[in-house]
Design an enzyme around this catalytic site. Structure first.
Site, PDB file in Angstrom:
ATOM      1  N   CYS A   1       1.250   0.893   2.888  1.00  0.00           N
ATOM      2  CA  CYS A   1       3.083   0.101   2.531  1.00  0.00           C
ATOM      3  C   CYS A   1       2.866  -1.750   2.627  1.00  0.00           C
ATOM      4  O   CYS A   1       2.204  -1.696   1.545  1.00  0.00           O
ATOM      5  CB  CYS A   1       3.616   0.588   3.640  1.00  0.00           C
TER       6      CYS A   1
ATOM      7  N   HIS B   1       3.748   6.902   5.421  1.00  0.00           N
ATOM      8  CA  HIS B   1       3.127   5.943   6.921  1.00  0.00           C
ATOM      9  C   HIS B   1       3.159   7.788   7.674  1.00  0.00           C
ATOM     10  O   HIS B   1       3.834   8.568   6.997  1.00  0.00           O
ATOM     11  CB  HIS B   1       4.306   5.257   7.382  1.00  0.00           C
TER      12      HIS B   1
HETATM   13  N1  GLN Z   1       7.918  -5.337   4.434  1.00  0.00           N
HETATM   14  C1  GLN Z   1       7.794  -4.204   3.538  1.00  0.00           C
HETATM   15  C2  GLN Z   1       8.373  -3.362   2.335  1.00  0.00           C
HETATM   16  O1  GLN Z   1       9.530  -3.212   3.095  1.00  0.00           O
HETATM   17  C3  GLN Z   1       6.772  -2.892   3.545  1.00  0.00           C
HETATM   18  C4  GLN Z   1       6.659  -2.937   5.077  1.00  0.00           C
HETATM   19  C5  GLN Z   1       5.815  -1.779   5.441  1.00  0.00           C
HETATM   20  O2  GLN Z   1       4.716  -1.528   5.932  1.00  0.00           O
HETATM   21  N2  GLN Z   1       6.737  -0.348   6.146  1.00  0.00           N
HETATM   22  O3  GLN Z   1       8.657  -2.785   1.256  1.00  0.00           O
END
Ligand code: GLN
Length: 245
Positions: A94, A195
């Site tokens: 992510c 995740h």
């Molecule tokens: N800020 C990023 C997004 O919302 C990553 C989010 C995350 O790592 N969960 O796309």
């Protein structure tokens, strides 16, 4: 035999139990009698990435990504890109995945620079993509033909010609909710939005990474099979739940 794992920014980039990926890699290697060292690397540190067999880079919100991208560019970009070009095995999830690319543009229009190791660009959309995900990976992972996880991101990632997708979305949104792709692969770098944490429920992918990392250092390495009955039950339960939602 030893496996040296670099955990990038464990203090800043760790959402939805991303650290569980480190625990899984550690355990699955140790159960095979492989010595494991986990080296945390954070702001201001410039390690020799050539000394690591595997790097894990987790997710984080825009606030943490802002701090991390500045530090990455200032202290780690050159050596990390060189190590990636040399075949270093990396798993990035992510926010970490986004920062290995060219940039992540937030909803406010701020452009957070990545290290440009991956030919990908990410721009935040209006709605967040949240929920369980099932993908069919384009990797040869043995008998299990799916990977499961949980996504929560506003970033839409578009892949350039220099990378290929990690897999095809069966349930969920993946890279951008449009082209059916999830994650990306470049050399031995694996970027994904999954995740969960990802690896405990996908033991076949954990072994794939360990195998790649050890093979690179030692040549042909055999990983004796483990009893994954419980892990694969969790995998199947996650698929069933994702298909219900
Ligand atoms: N800020 C990023 C997004 O919302 C990553 C989010 C995350 O790592 N969960 O796309």
């Amino acid at each position: 035999m030893k496996l040296t794992i670099c955990h990038l920014y464990p203090d800043l980039m760790n959402t939805y139990g991303d650290r569980g990926n480190i625990i899984t890699l550690h355990r699955r290697a140790a159960w095979r009698g492989i010595e494991v060292e986990v080296v945390p690397v954070s702001v201001g540190e410039s390690p020799d990435f050539g000394t690591f067999d595997l790097v894990f880079f987790g997710g984080g919100q825009d606030k943490e990504q802002r701090i991390v991208c500045q530090d990455l560019v200032a202290t780690k970009k050159g050596p990390l890109v060189d190590a990636i070009e040399d075949g270093l095995v990396v798993l990035a999830v992510c926010g970490g995945y986004q920062l290995l690319g060219e940039y992540y543009r937030t909803r406010a229009g701020e452009e957070l620079p990545g290290i440009g190791a991956l030919d990908i660009r990410t721009e935040a959309g209006n709605e967040r993509f949240i929920g369980n995900v099932v993908i069919e990976p384009h990797l040869s992972l043995g008998g299990v033909r799916t990977m499961v996880g949980f996504e929560n991101h506003s970033g839409r990632t578009y892949l350039g010609n220099g990378v290929r997708p990690l897999g095809r979305v069966i349930v969920g949104h993946g890279n951008n909710g449009r082209d059916g792709s999830e994650g990306c692969v470049y050399k031995n770098v694996f970027g994904t939005y999954l995740h969960g944490p990802l690896l405990p429920k996908n033991p076949h992918f954990a072994d794939y990474l360990i195998h790649k990392a050890l093979d690179r250092k030692h040549g042909e390495v055999e990983l004796p099979p483990l009893d994954d009955g419980l892990e694969l039950r969790a995998h199947r339960a996650a698929i069933a739940r994702a298909k219900r939602t």
